[in-house]
Structures are given as structure tokens and as C-alpha cells.
Write a protein that holds these residues in place. Structure first.
Motif, PDB file in Angstrom:
ATOM      1  N   GLU A 122      33.455  33.463  39.166  1.00  0.00           N
ATOM      2  CA  GLU A 122      33.451  34.998  39.408  1.00  0.00           C
ATOM      3  C   GLU A 122      34.115  35.727  38.976  1.00  0.00           C
ATOM      4  O   GLU A 122      35.523  35.558  38.859  1.00  0.00           O
ATOM      5  CB  GLU A 122      33.585  35.400  41.059  1.00  0.00           C
ATOM      6  CG  GLU A 122      31.965  34.718  42.071  1.00  0.00           C
ATOM      7  CD  GLU A 122      30.983  35.503  41.937  1.00  0.00           C
ATOM      8  OE1 GLU A 122      31.016  36.199  41.313  1.00  0.00           O
ATOM      9  OE2 GLU A 122      30.029  35.036  42.674  1.00  0.00           O
ATOM     10  N   GLU A 136      34.129  40.175  46.902  1.00  0.00           N
ATOM     11  CA  GLU A 136      34.208  40.706  48.193  1.00  0.00           C
ATOM     12  C   GLU A 136      35.520  40.718  48.754  1.00  0.00           C
ATOM     13  O   GLU A 136      36.979  41.717  49.098  1.00  0.00           O
ATOM     14  CB  GLU A 136      33.308  41.462  48.696  1.00  0.00           C
ATOM     15  CG  GLU A 136      32.462  41.968  48.659  1.00  0.00           C
ATOM     16  CD  GLU A 136      32.588  43.857  48.317  1.00  0.00           C
ATOM     17  OE1 GLU A 136      33.923  44.499  49.036  1.00  0.00           O
ATOM     18  OE2 GLU A 136      32.194  43.937  47.140  1.00  0.00           O
ATOM     19  N   ASN A 187      37.713  36.505  56.951  1.00  0.00           N
ATOM     20  CA  ASN A 187      36.122  36.777  56.280  1.00  0.00           C
ATOM     21  C   ASN A 187      35.493  35.083  56.292  1.00  0.00           C
ATOM     22  O   ASN A 187      34.405  34.398  56.138  1.00  0.00           O
ATOM     23  CB  ASN A 187      36.595  36.224  54.722  1.00  0.00           C
ATOM     24  CG  ASN A 187      37.308  38.419  54.627  1.00  0.00           C
ATOM     25  OD1 ASN A 187      35.628  38.522  54.202  1.00  0.00           O
ATOM     26  ND2 ASN A 187      38.103  38.738  54.333  1.00  0.00           N
ATOM     27  N   ASN A 220      31.176  36.098  50.354  1.00  0.00           N
ATOM     28  CA  ASN A 220      31.626  37.023  48.444  1.00  0.00           C
ATOM     29  C   ASN A 220      32.552  36.724  48.106  1.00  0.00           C
ATOM     30  O   ASN A 220      34.358  37.526  48.605  1.00  0.00           O
ATOM     31  CB  ASN A 220      30.643  38.267  49.062  1.00  0.00           C
ATOM     32  CG  ASN A 220      30.620  39.555  47.983  1.00  0.00           C
ATOM     33  OD1 ASN A 220      31.480  39.106  47.059  1.00  0.00           O
ATOM     34  ND2 ASN A 220      29.638  40.346  47.595  1.00  0.00           N
TER      35      ASN A 220
END
Length: 601
Positions: free
Chosen positions: A470, A520, A551, A517
């Protein structure tokens, strides 16, 4: 009796004034750059060394100053913008009280080179601790060049209280961004220790926002515009899906000046009620223009708190404008399907006899009001569907021991209880003193936080490689924080590669957080680390571990089986603190038995 009231020496008075105006290196940059804007500069360059501790330099191509003006500019209450008291209520420029340069010169060593377009030779002036140490002619371009060195050299206590270099640089970037956003017609650059951080070319407001915060914000902006006799409002607000809990860009400007205004902020957020999750914020860049005599900008030394004469009316105009912008975005557009290259699906032809029309069987004598025996509705296998356990199969739930006066509430016994989950949010279990209710999300945050802290303080976390890396694009303030915390994140189990240009590839994540994610998550970790400060290693560890735990924790609403609830409760009571999350929120409570008896009695 001797007199006790006396006038302060100028040097002391200047230092007191400096304490109000110059609080940190970012304050110096704000004052000098605002003066450059007022001087009509088309290009402003800012250069800092050691986050402003060693030096701050602001170079502009404005109209410059004459030899006399250069000397007077360092005197207190010297200004080019006020001639009488009435001028105070018609000001449309930035600095005007004539204290900025005097305050800077009171706590630093300043060198100024300046020239006007009507002169062939400029002036160089040196000032230290409010005393002029030199003045001579010099060859220099039109404009002003301020070099501020050794800030707070003569006030060591103030210098001692400066934060870490990364924190002070983040404050500098914040001050720089506020001025750059409201002056898109000016070219700006910012260099730190010789490295270029910003190179902003003159253009429109939207382009300036994108240049400052990155291309990803461009897709989140909705235009805002309203023009009334009281005020003119323009700018951009975020789409509802752009809402975030942290690190949200929110800016108000009035007459070209950045301001903080909680009342107007509430007007914006009220417009998004029921459109964004509770507790989240929306980005906005809102520019207001009002008559100068309708506002008072001089109620605070930093001039960020501004009083409006028609505050309530502007509040209503602002809220209506934001609602209109969001409403236009929410309108359903006409969908124009692209059918090129797609298979041709024939339209149904009722005359096509090759396809039989389906028949529907109906009971012409059916009466919905006729009584039907209940037995007709009971399935034959009902005993298999609804089984009631024998009394011998129902076991009494074991209880926990009483809580010692100085220990955690109702210590868990070694043998496993039968737990219950309520609405996918709370774990309920019986204890001797009553009913214990545990917030499963907060409990898991505490468990994960302590696990991550152990990894950071001692051993390294295991890395789970991702199939496709990512790419995270950070803004400048986030990049400053990343440079500080990257090594700590790698201890947690992140595999991060610097791609340049404030872009990072996430090649691996800590084991156990798959499915989150990652982009984020990284943005939130940078925001949390920036909020807590990144000057001390333990603070960095706490911020990163807390952000990652939030998270990765079990979300509210997730159904758990009994074994999962049992494991979570056991892990919670093995933690150093079972009562509170790392940020101080309650994890559990006990509904006392006597309270239950009283309610049911």
C-alpha cells in the motif's frame, strides 16, 4: 514612605511585549511573512535551521524600506498603517501594532537588508537585544531580507521551554500553511536545514489547497459561495465521506486573516448532522469577507480570535451556504451508461410465442378472515426446532470472589464462568457482588495496548507481508512525524519503505491486524503521535501502541462466542490496569446486587 512604583527599563518592557507576541520560532515566521504580504511581495522564501533555533530567514520582493524606515521599524508602536484612532477600525492588512519587529529584536539577533525601487543602494541594519549594533549601506535587491539568529539567546528560560525540533518544525509548517492558504496569488517556498519542504506556485485557491495537502484532498472538496450585504463567503467544504476522527484540515479566514471561531465551526458541523458518524470531523476551507469596522481583530496578541458584530446572522448564512453545497453534491445525477463493447441484450417482445407466460395458481374460495386451526401452523418437527433443556442440564453460574479493598473489582476465579453478550457490545458475567458489565471494544484496546507496548519496549513484533504494498501519501506535517516514528513503527511489525516525495510503501503490517485499512491506519497513527508530541521515546511508544490498538480492537457489534468472551476476560484481568483504557475511559462497571434487589423488590 518611599515611592514603590517606577517605570520599567525599555529592555525589560520589550521582553515583556515579546513574550506576548513571540512565543516560539513559528511566531517569528508568522510576523515576518505577514509583513512581507503587506509589503506587496510576489515571492516569499522562508529558510529555517534547526527548526528556527539557530536561524530564521524571510526573503521577499516587496517594496522594501528606506534607510529611515528600516531604523524606525524596530521601535515599539512604529507602524505605517495607523495615523489616527479611526484607522484601527478600517484595517485590512496583517500586522499593524508596530510590536512585531521590536519584540523579535528584543529576544534575538536580527540582521535586515532592504531596498526600495527608487534607490540604487540598500540598507543593512543589525539589532541585538533591542540595541542597534550596526547600520551601513549595502548592495541588495528590492525588497526585504530578515535574518533572525539565536532566538531567546538572552532569555534562557524561554529557550529552555522550546519543544523538540520536530514539534517546533511542525508548528512552523502550521503557521506557514495558514498564510499560504489565504494568499494563493503569492509564490512561497519553505526550506528546513537546506531541504525544500514547500514550493508553492501562484494560482487559485483550490490549486493552493491541493499543493499544500496533496492531490488526494482534491476529490473531497465541494465549492461554497454566497454573497450577501453582510458578508461574502467562499471556499470549500468536504464531502460527507471525507469525515475523519483526526488530522482533519479545518480553516477559517476573514479578510485574508486566519482565525479560530468555535461558534462558526459549530455552524459547519451542524450542517452535517446525520450525514457523518458521531465524533468525526469534516475538512473545510472557508474564506469570509466583511466590512473591517464590523470586526475587532485586536482582542488577542496573536490576532487569531476575532469578534464579529453580526455573529448570529453570519452563523445562519454560513450554515445555509454549507447545507446548499452539500445538498447540491447529494443530488442524484442522470446516469449515462457506457454500452460500448458490451453484449447486446434483446428487449422482451410480448409477441414472441416461443416463450410461455408463467401461470399463477390461486384459490378462488380463500377467505383471510376465516378462522384456521392453530395446529395447522405448527411444523411437524417442532420438538427438534425448540428444545427446552432439562433442569439437571442448567448449571449455576460460578461467582467471583469478593473484591479486596485495595485491589481490582471482583477478581476472576480460575474456573471458567458462562458469559453473556448484550447487543454485540457488552460482556456480562455474574460476580459475587452483582453483575459485571465489560465493554468488549475497550477491554480489547487495553489488552492490545499492553501487548504492543511490550513489543516496543523489548522485543520486535512479527511482520505479516502484504501481497500488494500500500502506498501512503503524507502531507508535510505527517512526513515530519513519520521521520521521527518510523523506527518505532518497524518495531511494532510494520515494513515501511521511503519512496521519496513524502510517499511511503507499506510492505508489511503487524501480525493480527490483517483486513484493516492500512492507509487510514497510518494517517491516524501520525495524527495521534503529533497530538501527543514526538519528543520523548516513551510518548511515541504510547501514541503508536494506542493508535494501533484502537484500530485492531474488536469492534462494537461483533458477536463473540463463549470461548472468545472467556479469553478476552482472562486477558483483560491479566493486564496491569483492568479498569481504564490507556486514554482513561471506563472498561467495566459492576451493577451491585443490592441495587438489582431494590429495582426488582
Amino acid at each position: 514612605m518611599s515611592d514603590i512604583i517606577q517605570l520599567l527599563p525599555d529592555s525589560v518592557a520589550n521582553q515583556i511585549a515579546a513574550g506576548e507576541v513571540i512565543q516560539r520560532p513559528a511566531s517569528v515566521i508568522k510576523e515576518l511573512v505577514e509583513n512581507s504580504v503587506d509589503a506587496g511581495a510576489k515571492t516569499i522564501n522562508v529558510l529555517v535551521v534547526d527548526s528556527g533555533r539557530t536561524s530564521i530567514q524571510v526573503i521577499d520582493d516587496g517594496k522594501g524600506m528606506s534607510e529611515t524606515d528600516a531604523r524606525l521599524s524596530f521601535e515599539r508602536h512604529a507602524t505605517s498603517k495607523i495615523r489616527n484612532a479611526g484607522d484601527l477600525f478600517e484595517l485590512q492588512t496583517m500586522g499593524f501594532r508596530g510590536e512585531a519587529l521590536a519584540s523579535i529584536a528584543a529576544v534575538a539577533q536580527v540582521e535586515l537588508k532592504t531596498r526600495t525601487s527608487g534607490e540604487d543602494i540598500g540598507t543593512m541594519l543589525s539589532v541585538a537585544a533591542s540595541k542597534v549594533t550596526g547600520q551601513e549601506p549595502v548592495s541588495c535587491p528590492v525588497g526585504s531580507n530578515f535574518l533572525v539568529q539565536n532566538l531567546f539567546f538572552n532569555v534562557p528560560v524561554r529557550r529552555k521551554f522550546l519543544k523538540s525540533n520536530s514539534t517546533e518544525l511542525s508548528n512552523i509548517v502550521t503557521a506557514f500553511e495558514r498564510i499560504a492558504l489565504v494568499n494563493p496569488q503569492i509564490n512561497f517556498t519553505l526550506h528546513s536545514n537546506g531541504t525544500e519542504m514547500f514550493n508553492l506556485r501562484a494560482g487559485g485557491v483550490r490549486q493552493r489547497i491541493v499543493d499544500v495537502f496533496g492531490k488526494r484532498i482534491n476529490h473531497d472538496l465541494l465549492p461554497l459561495s454566497v454573497d450577501t450585504t453582510i458578508c461574502r463567503i467562499s471556499g470549500f467544504v468536504g464531502k460527507p465521506e471525507a469525515s475523519k476522527k483526526k488530522n482533519v484540515q479545518q480553516y477559517f479566514f476573514v479578510n485574508g486573516r486566519y482565525m479560530k471561531h468555535p461558534y462558526f465551526h459549530k455552524a459547519v458541523m451542524t450542517s452535517y448532522e446525520r450525514l457523518i458518524p458521531a465524533g468525526e470531523q469534516i475538512p473545510y476551507f472557508i474564506y469570509m469577507e466583511v466590512e473591517p469596522h464590523d470586526i475587532d481583530v485586536n482582542i488577542h496578541p496573536t490576532k487569531t480570535e476575532i469578534k464579529f458584530e453580526n455573529e448570529h446572522t453570519i452563523w445562519q448564512i454560513l450554515m445555509a451556504a454549507v447545507k446548499e453545497a452539500v445538498g447540491k453534491f447529494s443530488d442524484v445525477p442522470t446516469i449515462d451508461f457506457d454500452t460500448e463493447g458490451k453484449p447486446d441484450i434483446p428487449v422482451f417482445d410480448a409477441g414472441n410465442k416461443g416463450i410461455p407466460v408463467p401461470k399463477v395458481d390461486i384459490n378462488p374460495v380463500y377467505n383471510p378472515f376465516k378462522e384456521t386451526p392453530v395446529s395447522n401452523y405448527i411444523p411437524e418437527n417442532w420438538e427438534q426446532l425448540y428444545t427446552v433443556p432439562e433442569t439437571s442440564q442448567i448449571k449455576e453460574m460460578p461467582l467471583f470472589a469478593d473484591k479486596p479493598a485495595d485491589e481490582s473489582p471482583d477478581v476472576v476465579e480460575e474456573k471458567s464462568p458462562v458469559h453473556y453478550q448484550y447487543k454485540g457490545k457488552y460482556i456480562m458475567t455474574a460476580v459475587k457482588s452483582g453483575l459485571m458489565i465489560i465493554d468488549q471494544h475497550r477491554a480489547h484496546i487495553r489488552v492490545l495496548y499492553e501487548n504492543y507496548m511490550q513489543q516496543l519496549e523489548g522485543r520486535s513484533g512479527s511482520v505479516q507481508k502484504v501481497l500488494f504494498p500500500e502506498v501512503v501519501q503524507l502531507d508535510r506535517k505527517e512526513a515530519i512525524v513519520m521521520a521521527k516514528v518510523k523506527s518505532e513503527m518497524e518495531k511494532l511489525g510494520f515494513d515501511i519503505s521511503d519512496l521519496g516525495g513524502d510517499s511511503y510503501a507499506i510492505n508489511g503490517v503487524p501480525s493480527g491486524i490483517e483486513g484493516i485499512n492500512v492507509v487510514e491506519l497510518v494517517h491516524e497513527m501520525m495524527a495521534t503521535a503529533a497530538e501527543k508530541g514526538v519528543g520523548v521515546a516513551s510518548d511515541i511508544n504510547h501514541s503508536l501502541a494506542l493508535s494501533l490498538a484502537r484500530n485492531a480492537a474488536i469492534p462494537q457489534g461483533q458477536v463473540l462466542n463463549n470461548d472468545e468472551m472467556e479469553n478476552l476476560v482472562n486477558e483483560l484481568f491479566a493486564c496491569s490496569n483492568v479498569n481504564y483504557t490507556p486514554d482513561g475511559k471506563n472498561i467495566l462497571t459492576i451493577f451491585k446486587q443490592h441495587e438489582i434487589d431494590r429495582l426488582l423488590g
